[in-house]
Design an enzyme around this catalytic site. Sequence first.
Site: not given
Length: 495
Positions: A253-255
């Site tokens: 994910s974006k994290r």
Amino acid sequence: MAEVRTRFAPSPTGYLHVGGARTALFNWLFARHYGGTFVLRIEDTDTQRSTEESLAAILDGLRWLGLDWDEGPEVGGPYGPYRQTERLEIYREYAQKLLEAGRAYFCYCTPEELTERRQAMLKRGEAVKYDRKCLHLTEAERQAYETEGRKPVIRFLAEDEGETVVEDLIRGPVRFDNRQLDDLVLIKSDGMPTYNFAVVVDDALMRITHVIRGEDHLSNTPRQIQIYRALNLPVPHFAHVPMILGADRQRLSKRHGATSVDQYREQGYLPEAMINYLALLGWSLDDRTELFTREELIRHFSLERVSKNPAIFDLKKIEWMNGVYLRQMPLDRLAQEAAARLEAAGYTKPEEREAVLPRLETILKEVQTRIKRLDELVPWTYYYFTDDIQYDPAAVEKFLKQEAIPEIFAEAADGLEALEPFTLEGIEAVFEGIRERRGMKLGAVLQPVRVALTGTTVSPGMYEVIHFLGKEATCRRLRRWAGRGRTGLDRQQES
């Protein structure tokens, strides 16, 4: 093997995710390996979220990666149309076939009613699934619901005995208890097909032989197999590839950093490196080989070598791999990349490119071994084309606040201005002379000069930088900091 037909079927509701790109790549490689056909289909029935901008971004991302499609948008083909919103009549036709065969039925239950009954099932500890309340409605009951203004969905009558076996080409046989499968919705009340129904109809009519997709779709597969059989359609081969996880082994994910192919492109990753790296997310040839050309990937790719285990997305590894490809890039191509980025940043002008390119090629000979991404080209080269230097405050504090710096810089500028011809050997002699006269280490002389000329403590060799920068620009910057009797810091603060 008979003709192989694979497909990639993105929804145009956002960017091209690296997971989607890996799925497209595996399908493309499999088709190319067997001399088959790679189909691109657009699943755009989510009309609230699908946009033409997202579609354009996905197509552009695939083109950038070099994943050309044989059938689909822009190229056509014998089994189109290739956008689901242009195939709605086809889905209605096949839903009607299921209704007539007794394998589908109208359901008039409202969302509120369904929620209430599901909550009751949970309280009783039962598996949550549709209770078939509308399966045996009389015509009078149907008319009553119609009169109320209820718009029905069409549900599939799933098999509720025995099991459905998915013969997965990667995982082997995967068995599903039919009692756990729901009567899924085929056509929603707004007339749009659901994913599980449309994908079956499309794959069958487009003659798809191998469905290669992420393992998150595995739970959908027994439902789809039942629909294939109910419609007397051939069931394709299925292969569910492992999920891509971040370093913490959570779903990517974006994290974890960039997840869009476009972001990696903007950051300066090469399509060759992206293809190579994505291919290794779940597939390998052996324990040693990591660098593959596109042709080698096509030649060696097989589903037998796809792992069942999750793939870990390693930013350091893809950066390393990108650096390898950058070091192999012809200088003229690298110079074009640098010129385009310098123009975008406003340091050079497009009309100057032909004059800039030869100079860039000379500069990049010293830089090419140091960069790992194309977005590093501007920081490594911009100071050759402008006096508007972005100075590192820490470097200024450490190297340019020394009391002797104005005198050293003035002495260096005097020596360089008098130098004819302006050669690397002559430049070296100027600074060796300063070192000897002042009894300093050479690094103590050159590092402040590096900061004054480039704004940073890291650059190619200092003599090369001065030679590439040229006498006029070098002396101008040194005198700016020397201040001719005032400290360069005072002059810098005024400017």
